[in-house]
Each structure stands twice: as C-alpha cells, then as structure tokens.
Design a protein around this motif. Structure first.
Motif, PDB file in Angstrom:
ATOM      1  N   UNK A   3      -7.695  13.365   6.910  1.00  0.00           N
ATOM      2  CA  UNK A   3      -7.758  14.738   7.683  1.00  0.00           C
ATOM      3  C   UNK A   3      -7.155  15.706   6.839  1.00  0.00           C
ATOM      4  N   UNK A   4      -6.783  15.585   5.503  1.00  0.00           N
ATOM      5  CA  UNK A   4      -6.132  16.665   4.709  1.00  0.00           C
ATOM      6  C   UNK A   4      -7.050  17.773   4.606  1.00  0.00           C
ATOM      7  N   UNK A   5      -6.558  19.150   4.793  1.00  0.00           N
ATOM      8  CA  UNK A   5      -7.333  20.194   4.643  1.00  0.00           C
ATOM      9  C   UNK A   5      -6.579  21.030   3.491  1.00  0.00           C
ATOM     10  N   UNK A   6      -7.238  21.670   2.480  1.00  0.00           N
ATOM     11  CA  UNK A   6      -6.682  22.210   1.576  1.00  0.00           C
ATOM     12  C   UNK A   6      -5.625  23.191   1.428  1.00  0.00           C
ATOM     13  N   UNK A   7      -5.945  24.201   2.514  1.00  0.00           N
ATOM     14  CA  UNK A   7      -5.093  25.119   2.705  1.00  0.00           C
ATOM     15  C   UNK A   7      -4.929  25.468   4.057  1.00  0.00           C
ATOM     16  N   UNK A   8      -3.543  26.079   4.428  1.00  0.00           N
ATOM     17  CA  UNK A   8      -3.378  26.501   5.639  1.00  0.00           C
ATOM     18  C   UNK A   8      -4.247  27.420   6.399  1.00  0.00           C
ATOM     19  N   UNK A   9      -4.892  28.520   5.514  1.00  0.00           N
ATOM     20  CA  UNK A   9      -6.012  29.294   6.039  1.00  0.00           C
ATOM     21  C   UNK A   9      -7.121  28.523   6.323  1.00  0.00           C
ATOM     22  N   UNK A  10      -7.521  27.415   5.666  1.00  0.00           N
ATOM     23  CA  UNK A  10      -9.029  26.750   6.197  1.00  0.00           C
ATOM     24  C   UNK A  10      -8.625  25.901   7.465  1.00  0.00           C
ATOM     25  N   UNK A  11      -7.195  25.408   7.587  1.00  0.00           N
ATOM     26  CA  UNK A  11      -6.908  24.674   8.812  1.00  0.00           C
ATOM     27  C   UNK A  11      -6.848  25.463   9.958  1.00  0.00           C
ATOM     28  N   UNK A  12      -6.626  26.795   9.937  1.00  0.00           N
ATOM     29  CA  UNK A  12      -6.544  27.582  11.356  1.00  0.00           C
ATOM     30  C   UNK A  12      -7.770  28.518  11.429  1.00  0.00           C
ATOM     31  N   UNK A  13      -8.814  28.281  10.617  1.00  0.00           N
ATOM     32  CA  UNK A  13      -9.810  29.079  10.379  1.00  0.00           C
ATOM     33  C   UNK A  13     -10.522  29.416  11.852  1.00  0.00           C
ATOM     34  N   UNK A  14     -10.811  28.441  12.522  1.00  0.00           N
ATOM     35  CA  UNK A  14     -11.436  28.463  13.870  1.00  0.00           C
ATOM     36  C   UNK A  14     -10.500  28.575  15.023  1.00  0.00           C
ATOM     37  N   UNK A  15      -9.357  28.946  14.810  1.00  0.00           N
ATOM     38  CA  UNK A  15      -8.389  29.828  15.969  1.00  0.00           C
ATOM     39  C   UNK A  15      -8.836  31.250  16.200  1.00  0.00           C
ATOM     40  N   UNK A  16      -9.682  31.317  17.147  1.00  0.00           N
ATOM     41  CA  UNK A  16     -10.150  32.772  17.500  1.00  0.00           C
ATOM     42  C   UNK A  16      -9.180  33.317  18.519  1.00  0.00           C
ATOM     43  N   UNK A  17      -9.733  34.757  18.791  1.00  0.00           N
ATOM     44  CA  UNK A  17      -9.058  35.649  19.856  1.00  0.00           C
ATOM     45  C   UNK A  17      -8.962  34.802  21.172  1.00  0.00           C
ATOM     46  N   UNK A  18      -7.862  34.987  21.753  1.00  0.00           N
ATOM     47  CA  UNK A  18      -7.832  34.362  23.245  1.00  0.00           C
ATOM     48  C   UNK A  18      -7.599  32.716  23.229  1.00  0.00           C
ATOM     49  N   UNK A  19      -7.353  32.167  21.953  1.00  0.00           N
ATOM     50  CA  UNK A  19      -7.074  30.667  21.929  1.00  0.00           C
ATOM     51  C   UNK A  19      -5.780  30.468  22.588  1.00  0.00           C
ATOM     52  N   UNK A  20      -5.571  29.543  22.988  1.00  0.00           N
ATOM     53  CA  UNK A  20      -4.368  28.959  23.733  1.00  0.00           C
ATOM     54  C   UNK A  20      -3.826  27.701  22.642  1.00  0.00           C
ATOM     55  N   UNK A  21      -2.645  28.057  22.074  1.00  0.00           N
ATOM     56  CA  UNK A  21      -1.817  27.308  20.906  1.00  0.00           C
ATOM     57  C   UNK A  21      -0.531  26.908  21.268  1.00  0.00           C
ATOM     58  N   UNK A  22      -0.303  25.721  21.073  1.00  0.00           N
ATOM     59  CA  UNK A  22       0.961  25.034  21.508  1.00  0.00           C
ATOM     60  C   UNK A  22       1.749  24.889  19.922  1.00  0.00           C
TER      61      UNK A  22
END
Length: 259
Positions: A3-22
C-alpha cells in the motif's frame, strides 16, 4: 497488498473539493503535517474536516484554515486558535462543536459499523436540546443552529442519541507502519489517530518509519491494515519535525544551584 505510495502528493491526489476528511492529532501531537501540506498544495477547497482541533500556531490544519479551504469543522476544541475563532464568528465556516469523548466514540462507531449510540454526555444542555450556533451570518446573528437530538432514559438516566461519523478520507500519522498498512503510534500521538483511521473510507497514513510486514509485533499493532489504504514514508527531516506548542521551563528555586 503493498500500500506504499511514493509521495504525499500522490496519496492525496483524489481528495477533491467538498470532501470530508477525518484528521488525527491532538494539538501538535500526532498531526499528519506532510499530508496536510500536500492537500494544501493540491488546492482542494470546501473541505469538511473532522478533528479534535483545527491546528495550532501556523502548522497542521491551520495551513488549510488560513487559506480558506475549510468549509465545515466537526471538533471539540477551538482553544487559542484566533484565526479559527475569527472565521467562525464572522460566518466564514461552520462548526459542529461536540464533547471530546463523544467525538472519539462517534469516530470509533463509524469504523466499527455502529450507526448510533446513546450517551449521557450533553443531556440537559444545548448539545441535546439544540440551538448551538453552527454558523453565524455576517452581522453576528445565528444563520444555522444545531437541531435537537433524541433523548431516551436507560435505568432512569437520560441519554442523548449520537450518530456515527464516516468520512470520505482520513489522514493520520504513525510512528511505524508496514507495507500492508498496519500502524503503531508512539505515546501521546496515539490520540485521535486510531479513531480517525477507522472512520475514513480511504485512509492515508504518513509513517515516520516504514518497515516490512512482520516487523511490527502483532500485539503492538494499534490499527490493522484492513483500515488503511495508503502509506507514505516520511523523510528523516519530516519524521523529526515535532514542534512544541507551549514550551514551559520550571524555574529553579532560590539557592538550588548552590546546594
């Protein structure tokens, strides 16, 4: 299973506008700062954040808050965050303020598949009766207020019904994590992090030390990998970035140095 993703940017790339985030963390302890910075760089806005507090000093969620990216917060502590207080009182964001233990259990219940539960916390107050200001208007009036909640007696004691929290995403920080997503948290960083990790439909963990599967004793796993979808290994500099909100030094008693 890796489950390792190379970068933090890649790991959050699909968190779009209006998303709910804990978001895990308490004050500055256990805050997933690298993932938050990556989310800020992505430019997502209108976010619905669920977290104990909304950042401190100029770090953590304060980065998103100051940029106007947060539309709503579900939390339990505003504290000394003056920017948060200003935006809330001026009607720039919505706040659902709930008791701290209730927030913890709502997150845990979401991860455990429990839709709601009863608790005595808040009975007889605006938490149960409704009327808490969720959003102010530009003139200081209450634009949106909390609704009343169901109250039911158990063994002669009133309890208020609280619903579970599930979010689109969760961002957490762990001391150790393996490639399967099993996480271990260190000391006080094991605060809201395990609960936030359970509540997210897609959970992203930044880890100070990435290890191979089996390196973490099963008895030491705080969050099993079934709750975690992505793992990001921090650099040594990022792992060492642990700020102190209020540094307090005890003064020596008079004559103590001469003793």
């Amino acid at each position: 299973m890796d489950k390792v993703v190379a970068t933090a940017a890649g790991a959050v790339a699909d968190i779009g506008d209006g998303a709910s985030v804990a978001v895990g963390g308490f004050g500055l302890s256990g805050v997933p700062t690298a993932l938050i910075r990556a989310l800020h760089a992505r430019g997502s806005g209108g976010l619905h954040i669920v977290s104990n507090n909304c950042g401190a000093l100029d770090t953590g969620l304060t980065v998103l808050l100051s940029a106007g990216r947060i539309a709503r917060v579900t939390g339990s502590y505003i504290g000394s965050n003056k920017e948060f207080a200003r935006r809330y009182l001026e009607g720039d964001l919505e706040l659902e303020l709930i008791p701290q233990g209730t927030l913890a259990e709502r997150l845990r219940a979401g991860g455990a598949g429990i839709p709601a539960f009863y608790t005595p916390a808040g009975v007889g107050t605006a938490v149960a009766d409704g009327g808490l200001p969720w959003r102010y208007d530009a003139r200081g009036g209450v634009a949106v207020a909390s609704p009343p909640k169901e109250v039911r007696a158990f063994d002669g004691v009133d309890h208020v019904l609280e619903t579970a929290i599930r979010t689109d995403f969760a961002l957490v920080r762990a001391a150790k994590g393996d490639r399967h997503g099993n996480l271990l948290f260190a000391r006080s960083a094991r605060n809201f992090n395990p609960l936030a990790a359970m509540a997210g439909r897609i959970t992203v963990a930044e880890v100070e030390e990435l290890v191979e599967p089996g390196a973490i004793d099963p008895d030491a796993v705080h969050v099993p990998g079934v709750f975690v979808q992505r793992v990001v290994a921090l650099s040594p500099a990022e792992a060492a970035d642990k700020r102190i909100e209020r540094r307090t030094v005890r003064e020596e008693a008079a004559g103590a140095l001469d003793a």
